[in-house]
Design a protein around this motif. Structure first.
Motif, PDB file in Angstrom:
ATOM      1  N   GLY A 199      57.937  57.920  62.300  1.00 52.30           N
ATOM      2  CA  GLY A 199      56.778  58.726  63.351  1.00 52.30           C
ATOM      3  C   GLY A 199      57.374  58.467  65.058  1.00 52.30           C
ATOM      4  O   GLY A 199      56.804  58.932  66.134  1.00 52.30           O
ATOM      5  N   PHE A 200      58.059  57.588  65.340  1.00 54.01           N
ATOM      6  CA  PHE A 200      58.354  57.229  66.858  1.00 54.01           C
ATOM      7  C   PHE A 200      60.240  58.099  66.566  1.00 54.01           C
ATOM      8  O   PHE A 200      60.400  58.534  65.760  1.00 54.01           O
ATOM      9  CB  PHE A 200      58.553  55.437  66.327  1.00 54.01           C
ATOM     10  N   THR A 201      59.516  58.348  67.994  1.00 51.77           N
ATOM     11  CA  THR A 201      61.675  58.979  68.376  1.00 51.77           C
ATOM     12  C   THR A 201      62.034  57.639  69.145  1.00 51.77           C
ATOM     13  O   THR A 201      62.006  57.045  69.094  1.00 51.77           O
ATOM     14  CB  THR A 201      60.547  60.120  69.784  1.00 51.77           C
ATOM     15  N   GLU A 202      63.194  58.483  69.262  1.00 48.65           N
ATOM     16  CA  GLU A 202      64.427  57.457  69.070  1.00 48.65           C
ATOM     17  C   GLU A 202      64.232  56.896  70.995  1.00 48.65           C
ATOM     18  O   GLU A 202      64.402  55.922  71.190  1.00 48.65           O
ATOM     19  CB  GLU A 202      65.439  57.952  69.814  1.00 48.65           C
ATOM     20  N   GLN A 203      63.443  57.547  71.951  1.00 54.05           N
ATOM     21  CA  GLN A 203      62.726  57.093  73.124  1.00 54.05           C
ATOM     22  C   GLN A 203      61.828  56.302  72.906  1.00 54.05           C
ATOM     23  O   GLN A 203      61.630  55.631  73.802  1.00 54.05           O
ATOM     24  CB  GLN A 203      62.231  58.549  74.295  1.00 54.05           C
ATOM     25  N   GLU A 204      60.981  56.294  72.379  1.00 55.65           N
ATOM     26  CA  GLU A 204      59.368  55.803  72.028  1.00 55.65           C
ATOM     27  C   GLU A 204      60.430  53.758  71.031  1.00 55.65           C
ATOM     28  O   GLU A 204      60.345  53.279  72.078  1.00 55.65           O
ATOM     29  CB  GLU A 204      59.084  56.778  70.312  1.00 55.65           C
ATOM     30  N   LYS A 205      61.201  54.155  70.197  1.00 59.38           N
ATOM     31  CA  LYS A 205      62.452  53.679  69.435  1.00 59.38           C
ATOM     32  C   LYS A 205      62.918  52.593  70.794  1.00 59.38           C
ATOM     33  O   LYS A 205      62.718  51.234  71.174  1.00 59.38           O
ATOM     34  CB  LYS A 205      62.999  53.278  68.645  1.00 59.38           C
ATOM     35  N   GLU A 206      63.829  53.003  71.952  1.00 56.77           N
ATOM     36  CA  GLU A 206      64.476  52.047  72.538  1.00 56.77           C
ATOM     37  C   GLU A 206      63.246  52.230  73.933  1.00 56.77           C
ATOM     38  O   GLU A 206      63.352  50.458  74.375  1.00 56.77           O
ATOM     39  CB  GLU A 206      65.308  53.168  74.004  1.00 56.77           C
ATOM     40  N   THR A 207      61.976  52.591  73.852  1.00 56.51           N
ATOM     41  CA  THR A 207      61.079  51.860  75.142  1.00 56.51           C
ATOM     42  C   THR A 207      60.792  50.255  74.440  1.00 56.51           C
ATOM     43  O   THR A 207      59.975  49.859  75.205  1.00 56.51           O
ATOM     44  CB  THR A 207      59.935  53.102  76.117  1.00 56.51           C
ATOM     45  N   LEU A 208      59.946  50.682  73.130  1.00 60.38           N
ATOM     46  CA  LEU A 208      59.414  49.469  72.587  1.00 60.38           C
ATOM     47  C   LEU A 208      60.511  48.150  72.554  1.00 60.38           C
ATOM     48  O   LEU A 208      60.005  46.764  73.074  1.00 60.38           O
ATOM     49  CB  LEU A 208      59.497  49.955  70.854  1.00 60.38           C
ATOM     50  N   ILE A 209      61.142  48.218  72.464  1.00 56.41           N
ATOM     51  CA  ILE A 209      62.796  47.172  72.574  1.00 56.41           C
ATOM     52  C   ILE A 209      62.408  46.895  73.340  1.00 56.41           C
ATOM     53  O   ILE A 209      62.780  45.783  73.843  1.00 56.41           O
ATOM     54  CB  ILE A 209      64.070  48.085  71.904  1.00 56.41           C
ATOM     55  N   SER A 210      62.623  47.186  74.633  1.00 51.18           N
ATOM     56  CA  SER A 210      62.684  47.169  76.082  1.00 51.18           C
ATOM     57  C   SER A 210      61.439  46.088  76.866  1.00 51.18           C
ATOM     58  O   SER A 210      61.559  45.975  77.451  1.00 51.18           O
ATOM     59  CB  SER A 210      63.045  48.168  77.249  1.00 51.18           C
ATOM     60  N   LEU A 211      60.071  47.358  75.577  1.00 53.36           N
ATOM     61  CA  LEU A 211      59.172  46.212  76.678  1.00 53.36           C
ATOM     62  C   LEU A 211      58.566  45.242  75.771  1.00 53.36           C
ATOM     63  O   LEU A 211      58.994  43.796  76.484  1.00 53.36           O
ATOM     64  CB  LEU A 211      58.268  47.393  76.489  1.00 53.36           C
ATOM     65  N   LEU A 212      59.218  44.987  74.856  1.00 52.92           N
ATOM     66  CA  LEU A 212      59.183  43.641  74.410  1.00 52.92           C
ATOM     67  C   LEU A 212      60.050  42.773  74.379  1.00 52.92           C
ATOM     68  O   LEU A 212      60.432  41.256  74.254  1.00 52.92           O
ATOM     69  CB  LEU A 212      59.153  43.232  72.077  1.00 52.92           C
ATOM     70  N   THR A 213      61.368  43.185  74.724  1.00 50.59           N
ATOM     71  CA  THR A 213      62.396  42.219  75.688  1.00 50.59           C
ATOM     72  C   THR A 213      62.021  41.499  76.523  1.00 50.59           C
ATOM     73  O   THR A 213      62.069  40.035  76.795  1.00 50.59           O
ATOM     74  CB  THR A 213      63.555  43.111  75.707  1.00 50.59           C
ATOM     75  N   ARG A 214      61.233  42.501  76.942  1.00 47.23           N
ATOM     76  CA  ARG A 214      60.741  42.209  78.886  1.00 47.23           C
ATOM     77  C   ARG A 214      59.488  41.160  78.379  1.00 47.23           C
ATOM     78  O   ARG A 214      59.652  39.870  79.518  1.00 47.23           O
ATOM     79  CB  ARG A 214      59.812  43.101  79.424  1.00 47.23           C
ATOM     80  N   ILE A 215      59.034  40.970  77.202  1.00 47.24           N
ATOM     81  CA  ILE A 215      57.755  40.491  77.164  1.00 47.24           C
ATOM     82  C   ILE A 215      58.553  39.223  76.646  1.00 47.24           C
ATOM     83  O   ILE A 215      58.601  37.657  77.025  1.00 47.24           O
ATOM     84  CB  ILE A 215      56.560  41.395  76.333  1.00 47.24           C
ATOM     85  N   GLN A 216      59.259  38.715  75.980  1.00 42.52           N
ATOM     86  CA  GLN A 216      59.878  37.778  75.705  1.00 42.52           C
ATOM     87  C   GLN A 216      60.506  37.054  75.918  1.00 42.52           C
ATOM     88  O   GLN A 216      60.316  35.384  76.781  1.00 42.52           O
ATOM     89  CB  GLN A 216      61.092  37.879  74.458  1.00 42.52           C
ATOM     90  N   LYS A 217      61.416  37.548  77.409  1.00 42.19           N
ATOM     91  CA  LYS A 217      62.074  37.210  78.557  1.00 42.19           C
ATOM     92  C   LYS A 217      60.826  36.441  79.814  1.00 42.19           C
ATOM     93  O   LYS A 217      61.204  35.526  80.012  1.00 42.19           O
ATOM     94  CB  LYS A 217      63.127  37.904  79.602  1.00 42.19           C
ATOM     95  N   ASN A 218      59.583  37.056  79.647  1.00 41.55           N
ATOM     96  CA  ASN A 218      58.331  37.212  80.499  1.00 41.55           C
ATOM     97  C   ASN A 218      58.262  35.338  80.110  1.00 41.55           C
ATOM     98  O   ASN A 218      57.314  34.944  80.713  1.00 41.55           O
ATOM     99  CB  ASN A 218      57.529  37.686  81.012  1.00 41.55           C
ATOM    100  N   ILE A 219      58.243  35.037  78.650  1.00 36.88           N
ATOM    101  CA  ILE A 219      57.834  33.611  78.259  1.00 36.88           C
ATOM    102  C   ILE A 219      58.882  32.786  77.718  1.00 36.88           C
ATOM    103  O   ILE A 219      58.323  31.533  77.497  1.00 36.88           O
ATOM    104  CB  ILE A 219      56.547  33.702  76.778  1.00 36.88           C
ATOM    105  N   SER A 220      59.857  33.124  77.673  1.00 35.24           N
ATOM    106  CA  SER A 220      61.195  32.236  77.463  1.00 35.24           C
ATOM    107  C   SER A 220      61.567  31.234  78.591  1.00 35.24           C
ATOM    108  O   SER A 220      60.866  31.306  80.352  1.00 35.24           O
ATOM    109  CB  SER A 220      62.413  33.069  77.708  1.00 35.24           C
TER     110      SER A 220
END
Length: 150
Positions: A129-150
């Protein structure tokens, strides 16, 4: 009786709980898929090592640790279990005995199509049910979270 208050999944403070629940459910799905593919001797924490070795013919223990984001002692324990199960072999560097290389055995290599199929199945469920844009946004947000806590 005292009622415990928890953060709503939609509140900003609910993100940790949501990530933990997602991780737990994904691990359950992976275990289920491994069982359905009749793969034994592997747990979800071994997956990163397999994927690293599917991309690289041979890696040092340190390279493996760096690639999968785990410390060397954790990788050593995981690799030892995979060696006992017959999926990985290890050899020492001829010039520096402190360095060990790992590679997949034939049995480990035979798991490649199963892992690929399991990945496709899992990703299809995750992104349903995700659009390509939603997939890209999700990965971007999760990557930012990972960087924030690394």
């Amino acid at each position: 009786m005292r009622q415990t208050r928890t953060a709503s999944p939609k509140s900003p403070s609910g993100v940790i709980s949501q990530i933990a629940k997602i991780r737990e459910r994904i691990n359950q799905l992976i275990v289920q898929e491994l069982r359905e593919h009749e793969i034994e001797g592997i747990v979800t924490s071994h997956g990163d090592i397999f994927y690293a070795l599917f991309r690289h013919e041979e890696l040092t223990m340190q390279e493996t640790a760096d690639l999968i984001g785990k410390d060397k002692s954790t990788v050593t324990a995981l690799v030892d279990k995979l060696m006992k199960a017959g999926f990985i072999e290890k050899r020492q560097d001829e010039t520096d005995r402190r360095v060990s290389f790992i590679r997949l055995t034939e049995a480990g290599e035979r798991l490649r199509p199963d892992f690929h199929e399991i990945s496709i199945t899992l990703l299809a469920r995750i992104y349903a049910g995700f659009t390509e844009q939603e997939k890209e946004t999700l990965i971007s947000l999760l990557t930012r979270i990972q960087k924030n806590i690394s």
